[in-house]
Scaffold this motif. Structure first.
Motif, PDB file in Angstrom:
ATOM      1  N   MET A 233      -4.711 -62.473  50.237  1.00  0.00           N
ATOM      2  CA  MET A 233      -5.803 -61.546  49.941  1.00  0.00           C
ATOM      3  C   MET A 233      -6.051 -61.488  48.429  1.00  0.00           C
ATOM      4  SD  MET A 233      -6.185 -57.658  51.240  1.00  0.00           S
ATOM      5  CE  MET A 233      -6.932 -56.483  50.160  1.00  0.00           C
ATOM      6  N   ARG A 234      -7.312 -61.402  48.076  1.00  0.00           N
ATOM      7  CA  ARG A 234      -7.672 -61.384  46.666  1.00  0.00           C
ATOM      8  C   ARG A 234      -7.221 -60.090  46.009  1.00  0.00           C
ATOM      9  NH1 ARG A 234     -11.790 -63.611  43.488  1.00  0.00           N
ATOM     10  NH2 ARG A 234     -12.798 -64.686  45.192  1.00  0.00           N
ATOM     11  N   ARG A 235      -6.674 -60.216  44.815  1.00  0.00           N
ATOM     12  CA  ARG A 235      -6.327 -59.016  44.062  1.00  0.00           C
ATOM     13  C   ARG A 235      -7.421 -58.747  43.043  1.00  0.00           C
ATOM     14  NH1 ARG A 235      -0.674 -57.990  41.019  1.00  0.00           N
ATOM     15  NH2 ARG A 235      -1.071 -60.017  40.106  1.00  0.00           N
ATOM     16  N   VAL A 236      -7.849 -57.501  42.971  1.00  0.00           N
ATOM     17  CA  VAL A 236      -8.872 -57.113  42.004  1.00  0.00           C
ATOM     18  C   VAL A 236      -8.248 -56.158  41.002  1.00  0.00           C
ATOM     19  CG1 VAL A 236     -11.068 -55.910  41.674  1.00  0.00           C
ATOM     20  CG2 VAL A 236     -10.768 -57.419  43.646  1.00  0.00           C
ATOM     21  N   ILE A 237      -8.458 -56.457  39.721  1.00  0.00           N
ATOM     22  CA  ILE A 237      -7.997 -55.576  38.658  1.00  0.00           C
ATOM     23  C   ILE A 237      -9.233 -55.016  37.967  1.00  0.00           C
ATOM     24  CG2 ILE A 237      -6.703 -55.435  36.493  1.00  0.00           C
ATOM     25  CD1 ILE A 237      -5.162 -57.960  37.566  1.00  0.00           C
ATOM     26  N   ALA A 238      -9.379 -53.697  38.036  1.00  0.00           N
ATOM     27  CA  ALA A 238     -10.557 -53.042  37.444  1.00  0.00           C
ATOM     28  C   ALA A 238     -10.159 -52.427  36.106  1.00  0.00           C
ATOM     29  CB  ALA A 238     -11.062 -51.958  38.388  1.00  0.00           C
ATOM     30  N   LEU A 239     -10.977 -52.676  35.079  1.00  0.00           N
ATOM     31  CA  LEU A 239     -10.752 -52.068  33.767  1.00  0.00           C
ATOM     32  C   LEU A 239     -11.779 -50.973  33.560  1.00  0.00           C
ATOM     33  CD1 LEU A 239     -10.180 -55.258  31.561  1.00  0.00           C
ATOM     34  CD2 LEU A 239      -8.486 -53.848  32.736  1.00  0.00           C
ATOM     35  N   ILE A 240     -11.288 -49.764  33.282  1.00  0.00           N
ATOM     36  CA  ILE A 240     -12.194 -48.632  33.066  1.00  0.00           C
ATOM     37  C   ILE A 240     -11.881 -47.988  31.714  1.00  0.00           C
ATOM     38  CG2 ILE A 240     -12.427 -48.210  35.548  1.00  0.00           C
ATOM     39  CD1 ILE A 240     -10.567 -45.762  35.214  1.00  0.00           C
ATOM     40  N   GLY A 241     -12.819 -47.181  31.246  1.00  0.00           N
ATOM     41  CA  GLY A 241     -12.603 -46.460  29.990  1.00  0.00           C
ATOM     42  C   GLY A 241     -13.920 -46.249  29.259  1.00  0.00           C
ATOM     43  N   ALA A 242     -13.820 -45.520  28.173  1.00  0.00           N
ATOM     44  CA  ALA A 242     -14.999 -45.123  27.403  1.00  0.00           C
ATOM     45  C   ALA A 242     -15.665 -46.328  26.752  1.00  0.00           C
ATOM     46  CB  ALA A 242     -14.571 -44.133  26.326  1.00  0.00           C
ATOM     47  N   PRO A 243     -16.917 -46.169  26.340  1.00  0.00           N
ATOM     48  CA  PRO A 243     -17.550 -47.207  25.526  1.00  0.00           C
ATOM     49  C   PRO A 243     -16.657 -47.498  24.310  1.00  0.00           C
ATOM     50  CG  PRO A 243     -19.167 -45.555  26.153  1.00  0.00           C
ATOM     51  CD  PRO A 243     -17.817 -45.043  26.603  1.00  0.00           C
ATOM     52  N   GLY A 244     -16.426 -48.774  24.046  1.00  0.00           N
ATOM     53  CA  GLY A 244     -15.605 -49.153  22.900  1.00  0.00           C
ATOM     54  C   GLY A 244     -14.120 -49.191  23.191  1.00  0.00           C
ATOM     55  N   ALA A 245     -13.712 -48.851  24.418  1.00  0.00           N
ATOM     56  CA  ALA A 245     -12.273 -48.873  24.751  1.00  0.00           C
ATOM     57  C   ALA A 245     -11.720 -50.294  24.750  1.00  0.00           C
ATOM     58  CB  ALA A 245     -12.038 -48.221  26.111  1.00  0.00           C
ATOM     59  N   GLY A 246     -12.606 -51.269  24.956  1.00  0.00           N
ATOM     60  CA  GLY A 246     -12.173 -52.669  24.948  1.00  0.00           C
ATOM     61  C   GLY A 246     -12.181 -53.326  26.317  1.00  0.00           C
TER      62      GLY A 246
ATOM     63  N   ASP B 137     -21.288 -67.331  43.564  1.00  0.00           N
ATOM     64  CA  ASP B 137     -22.160 -68.353  43.004  1.00  0.00           C
ATOM     65  C   ASP B 137     -23.197 -67.822  42.036  1.00  0.00           C
ATOM     66  OD1 ASP B 137     -20.806 -70.254  44.310  1.00  0.00           O
ATOM     67  OD2 ASP B 137     -22.105 -70.217  46.075  1.00  0.00           O
ATOM     68  N   ASP B 138     -23.541 -66.562  42.164  1.00  0.00           N
ATOM     69  CA  ASP B 138     -24.643 -66.092  41.325  1.00  0.00           C
ATOM     70  C   ASP B 138     -24.186 -65.086  40.275  1.00  0.00           C
ATOM     71  OD1 ASP B 138     -24.051 -64.143  43.080  1.00  0.00           O
ATOM     72  OD2 ASP B 138     -26.110 -63.726  43.690  1.00  0.00           O
ATOM     73  N   MET B 139     -22.915 -65.024  40.006  1.00  0.00           N
ATOM     74  CA  MET B 139     -22.449 -64.117  38.961  1.00  0.00           C
ATOM     75  C   MET B 139     -22.329 -64.880  37.660  1.00  0.00           C
ATOM     76  SD  MET B 139     -19.770 -61.432  40.362  1.00  0.00           S
ATOM     77  CE  MET B 139     -20.289 -60.084  41.383  1.00  0.00           C
ATOM     78  N   SER B 140     -23.389 -64.867  36.859  1.00  0.00           N
ATOM     79  CA  SER B 140     -23.373 -65.671  35.649  1.00  0.00           C
ATOM     80  C   SER B 140     -22.347 -65.157  34.648  1.00  0.00           C
ATOM     81  CB  SER B 140     -24.749 -65.675  35.027  1.00  0.00           C
ATOM     82  OG  SER B 140     -25.104 -64.358  34.691  1.00  0.00           O
ATOM     83  N   ALA B 141     -21.950 -63.892  34.770  1.00  0.00           N
ATOM     84  CA  ALA B 141     -21.035 -63.326  33.784  1.00  0.00           C
ATOM     85  C   ALA B 141     -19.585 -63.736  34.034  1.00  0.00           C
ATOM     86  CB  ALA B 141     -21.140 -61.798  33.801  1.00  0.00           C
ATOM     87  N   ARG B 142     -19.305 -64.385  35.134  1.00  0.00           N
ATOM     88  CA  ARG B 142     -17.904 -64.716  35.374  1.00  0.00           C
ATOM     89  C   ARG B 142     -17.493 -65.900  34.512  1.00  0.00           C
ATOM     90  NH1 ARG B 142     -16.901 -68.316  40.461  1.00  0.00           N
ATOM     91  NH2 ARG B 142     -18.625 -69.727  40.257  1.00  0.00           N
ATOM     92  N   SER B 143     -16.231 -65.936  34.168  1.00  0.00           N
ATOM     93  CA  SER B 143     -15.757 -67.050  33.357  1.00  0.00           C
ATOM     94  C   SER B 143     -15.189 -68.120  34.271  1.00  0.00           C
ATOM     95  CB  SER B 143     -14.679 -66.560  32.399  1.00  0.00           C
ATOM     96  OG  SER B 143     -13.562 -66.139  33.129  1.00  0.00           O
ATOM     97  N   ALA B 144     -14.994 -69.295  33.695  1.00  0.00           N
ATOM     98  CA  ALA B 144     -14.367 -70.360  34.472  1.00  0.00           C
ATOM     99  C   ALA B 144     -12.964 -69.912  34.840  1.00  0.00           C
ATOM    100  CB  ALA B 144     -14.296 -71.611  33.629  1.00  0.00           C
ATOM    101  N   CYS B 145     -12.498 -70.326  35.998  1.00  0.00           N
ATOM    102  CA  CYS B 145     -11.161 -69.904  36.374  1.00  0.00           C
ATOM    103  C   CYS B 145     -10.477 -71.006  37.136  1.00  0.00           C
ATOM    104  CB  CYS B 145     -11.216 -68.645  37.227  1.00  0.00           C
ATOM    105  SG  CYS B 145     -12.104 -68.874  38.749  1.00  0.00           S
ATOM    106  N   ASN B 146      -9.158 -71.007  37.070  1.00  0.00           N
ATOM    107  CA  ASN B 146      -8.432 -71.999  37.850  1.00  0.00           C
ATOM    108  C   ASN B 146      -7.693 -71.358  39.014  1.00  0.00           C
ATOM    109  OD1 ASN B 146      -6.236 -70.804  36.686  1.00  0.00           O
ATOM    110  ND2 ASN B 146      -6.125 -72.312  35.036  1.00  0.00           N
ATOM    111  N   SER B 147      -7.998 -70.100  39.250  1.00  0.00           N
ATOM    112  CA  SER B 147      -7.390 -69.431  40.398  1.00  0.00           C
ATOM    113  C   SER B 147      -8.386 -68.426  40.935  1.00  0.00           C
ATOM    114  CB  SER B 147      -6.127 -68.691  39.963  1.00  0.00           C
ATOM    115  OG  SER B 147      -5.812 -67.700  40.907  1.00  0.00           O
ATOM    116  N   ASP B 148      -8.557 -68.412  42.259  1.00  0.00           N
ATOM    117  CA  ASP B 148      -9.449 -67.379  42.787  1.00  0.00           C
ATOM    118  C   ASP B 148      -8.636 -66.280  43.461  1.00  0.00           C
ATOM    119  OD1 ASP B 148      -8.678 -68.622  45.029  1.00  0.00           O
ATOM    120  OD2 ASP B 148     -10.683 -69.127  45.741  1.00  0.00           O
ATOM    121  N   ALA B 149      -7.346 -66.212  43.102  1.00  0.00           N
ATOM    122  CA  ALA B 149      -6.507 -65.189  43.718  1.00  0.00           C
ATOM    123  C   ALA B 149      -6.741 -63.821  43.096  1.00  0.00           C
ATOM    124  CB  ALA B 149      -5.043 -65.566  43.577  1.00  0.00           C
ATOM    125  N   THR B 150      -7.173 -63.822  41.853  1.00  0.00           N
ATOM    126  CA  THR B 150      -7.341 -62.557  41.149  1.00  0.00           C
ATOM    127  C   THR B 150      -8.707 -62.520  40.500  1.00  0.00           C
ATOM    128  OG1 THR B 150      -4.979 -62.460  40.655  1.00  0.00           O
ATOM    129  CG2 THR B 150      -6.400 -61.125  39.276  1.00  0.00           C
TER     130      THR B 150
END
Ligand SMILES: Nc1ncnc2c1ncn2[C@@H]1O[C@H](COP(=O)(O)OP(=O)(O)OP(=O)(O)O)[C@@H](O)[C@H]1O
Ligand SMILES: O=C(O)C1=C[C@@H](O)[C@@H](O)[C@H](O)C1
Ligand SMILES: [Mg+2]
Length: 186
Positions: free
Chosen positions: A1-14, A78-91
């Motif tokens: 199963m795919r693991r999703v890591i969500a990053l949250i925080g204020a503008p400028g948090a990084g 396929d249509d998420m232009s913002a995604r980066s190249a990846c060598n694993s689709d597990a995460t």
């Protein structure tokens, strides 16, 4: 199963910078929801706010965030232009917009993924976004005082879904990534 890591925080948090770096470190997919909205809409976030208002933006944000956080089988890849190249689709690393966790449907979904709150002070956030920022419509005017108000109001929405809180004021991007990777391995 795919693991999703969500990053949250204020503008400028990084969220964007850390998300890109974490994805590069783990060799996995990265999606930045703000970039996804801009790419789907063919215009910038300030333009969306100006032309159609915050309510319209928030509904697009909900839709795009839920798609990005989806179970991995949705029509995202396929249509998420913002995604980066990846060598694993597990995460997949997903950087949310600063206001995303205030939305009830997004907040519920955050409970089901691994959520990292990048916590910074208003002083750090304002020094990072710059005092004359024009790319973040909600910070127009006095950036520092807007951030103080916004962060006090949002603290519970960031705290509630967080599986990991990274106090990032004094950490470089690499150090923030180290903390997240260690927590994921631990
Ligand atoms: N840990 C860090 N140390 C120093 N500078 C950082 C750190 N993290 C991010 N920055 C810098 O702060 C600025 C804002 O970072 P970034 O755009 O990643 O924030 P964000 O959380 O995605 O903001 P927004 O919610 O507006 O999208 C960038 O110039 C970035 O290089
Ligand atoms: O804090 C917010 O509400 C926002 C933050 C940005 O990431 C963008 O999603 C937009 O400018 C709104
Ligand atoms: Mg960002």
């Amino acid at each position: 199963m795919r693991r999703v890591i969500a990053l949250i925080g204020a503008p400028g948090a990084g969220k964007t910078t850390t998300g890109q770096s974490l994805a590069a470190r783990l060799g996995c997919e990265f999606v930045d929801v703000d970039q996804l909205i801009e790419s789907r809409e063919g215009r910038t976030i300030p333009e969306i706010f100006l032309q159609q208002g915050e309510e319209f933006f928030r509904s697009r944000e909900q839709e795009m965030t839920l798609t990005a956080l989806g179970d991995g089988d949705g029509p995202h890849s396929d249509d998420m232009s913002a995604r980066s190249a990846c060598n694993s689709d597990a995460t997949r690393i997903v950087a949310l917009g600063g206001g995303g966790p205030l939305n009830a449907a997004i907040a519920a979904r955050l409970e089901q993924v691994y959520t990292v709150w990048l916590s910074v002070s208003a002083r750090t956030a304002s020094s990072r976004v710059g005092l004359n920022d024009t790319t973040r419509p909600l910070l127009l005017g006095n950036v520092h005082s807007q951030l103080v108000r916004m962060m006090a109001q949002r603290r519970p929405a960031y705290q509630r879904p967080a599986d990991l809180v990274v106090a990032a004021d004094e950490l470089s991007v690499d150090e923030v990534v180290d903390v997240i990777v260690q927590a994921l391995e631990g």
